[in-house]
Write an enzyme that holds these catalytic residues in place. Sequence first.
Site, PDB file in Angstrom:
ATOM      1  N   TYR A 176     -67.562 102.371-103.588  1.00  0.00           N
ATOM      2  CA  TYR A 176     -67.866 102.405-105.022  1.00  0.00           C
ATOM      3  C   TYR A 176     -67.024 101.387-105.777  1.00  0.00           C
ATOM      4  O   TYR A 176     -65.993 100.916-105.300  1.00  0.00           O
ATOM      5  CB  TYR A 176     -67.640 103.810-105.599  1.00  0.00           C
ATOM      6  CG  TYR A 176     -66.193 104.246-105.660  1.00  0.00           C
ATOM      7  CD1 TYR A 176     -65.419 104.000-106.798  1.00  0.00           C
ATOM      8  CD2 TYR A 176     -65.587 104.926-104.601  1.00  0.00           C
ATOM      9  CE1 TYR A 176     -64.102 104.410-106.867  1.00  0.00           C
ATOM     10  CE2 TYR A 176     -64.279 105.342-104.661  1.00  0.00           C
ATOM     11  CZ  TYR A 176     -63.531 105.083-105.798  1.00  0.00           C
ATOM     12  OH  TYR A 176     -62.217 105.483-105.863  1.00  0.00           O
ATOM     13  N   CYS A 177     -67.500 101.042-106.983  1.00  0.00           N
ATOM     14  CA  CYS A 177     -66.772 100.139-107.882  1.00  0.00           C
ATOM     15  C   CYS A 177     -67.175 100.490-109.317  1.00  0.00           C
ATOM     16  O   CYS A 177     -67.803 101.514-109.553  1.00  0.00           O
ATOM     17  CB  CYS A 177     -67.064  98.681-107.556  1.00  0.00           C
ATOM     18  SG  CYS A 177     -68.810  98.213-107.739  1.00  0.00           S
ATOM     19  N   THR A 178     -66.834  99.653-110.264  1.00  0.00           N
ATOM     20  CA  THR A 178     -67.053  99.979-111.675  1.00  0.00           C
ATOM     21  C   THR A 178     -68.528 100.042-112.049  1.00  0.00           C
ATOM     22  O   THR A 178     -69.007 101.038-112.589  1.00  0.00           O
ATOM     23  CB  THR A 178     -66.346  98.956-112.581  1.00  0.00           C
ATOM     24  OG1 THR A 178     -64.983  98.838-112.194  1.00  0.00           O
ATOM     25  CG2 THR A 178     -66.434  99.377-114.042  1.00  0.00           C
ATOM     26  N   ILE A 205     -69.217 103.555-111.073  1.00  0.00           N
ATOM     27  CA  ILE A 205     -68.495 104.646-111.731  1.00  0.00           C
ATOM     28  C   ILE A 205     -69.069 104.943-113.110  1.00  0.00           C
ATOM     29  O   ILE A 205     -69.210 106.102-113.506  1.00  0.00           O
ATOM     30  CB  ILE A 205     -67.000 104.291-111.855  1.00  0.00           C
ATOM     31  CG1 ILE A 205     -66.386 104.053-110.476  1.00  0.00           C
ATOM     32  CG2 ILE A 205     -66.239 105.387-112.591  1.00  0.00           C
ATOM     33  CD1 ILE A 205     -65.068 103.302-110.520  1.00  0.00           C
TER      34      ILE A 205
END
Length: 272
Positions: A176-178, A205
Amino acid sequence: MGYVVSTFYRFVHLSNYYDIRPVLKEFCVQNNIKGTIILAEQGINATIAGSQNSLDKFFSFLDLDSRLCNLQYHKSFSRCNPFSKMKVKLRKELVCLGIEDFDNSVSGEYIDPENWDNFISRSDVYTIDTRNSYEINFGKFKNSINPETNCFRDFPDWAISWAKNKIDDDPIIAMYCTGGIRCEKSTAFMKDLGFSKVYHLKGGILEYFKSTGNINNLWEGYCFTFDDRIIVDDKLVPGDVKCILCGAHVMLEDMKSISRGHVLCFSCKDHV
């Protein structure tokens, strides 16, 4: 009046990306849209802010180009415009992994935000945060792995090292990332290393916050944003930020000195 903040990306071949730059810049300036748009031959990546009417016009304008039509975007709100100007940048890579001619077209499978909690709670899943350490310091998913990178170009070296003891087991990997773009590219890299069961959080996110509200409290802390909001909580509300030197609370209007997660108030900035 509040502002709408829109984050979006698309991997698509833009052979004339350098010609698109002045057109987008002029349109945004004329419609009082601010933020950052990155263009590369690989596609587009952006976070912009403006009125709802202005952003509606912007996406209608993009729809005129078949390569950029029907873009899915994350939307949040801010009391103040989190950007002071409009930038349209040209890049060799859309998001810099530091590997020439890397093909990220074969990426991992999406996990919808609504199914993410159950997925990463499984004991047989390794959850990897593809963001940088200064971002992770503000918040992360419980029990996720921090590669301890200073920039995205550091990720391949970490992944190669981590894979040495894991590749034979071919574990299930969740990344996952932003906003989704870094984990999409990093899942492609993990598959290129030989992992077959690689997944990533659809929309990142920010979309997870919007869709779930962190109902199961698997997210801890805040999410770092690349604008003057600095951080947002799981309700997408800007968080309470403190100066790294004096510890004073820094208001949104005063957060103009930000470098890789380090926030200075104006008073301390004058003495550095």
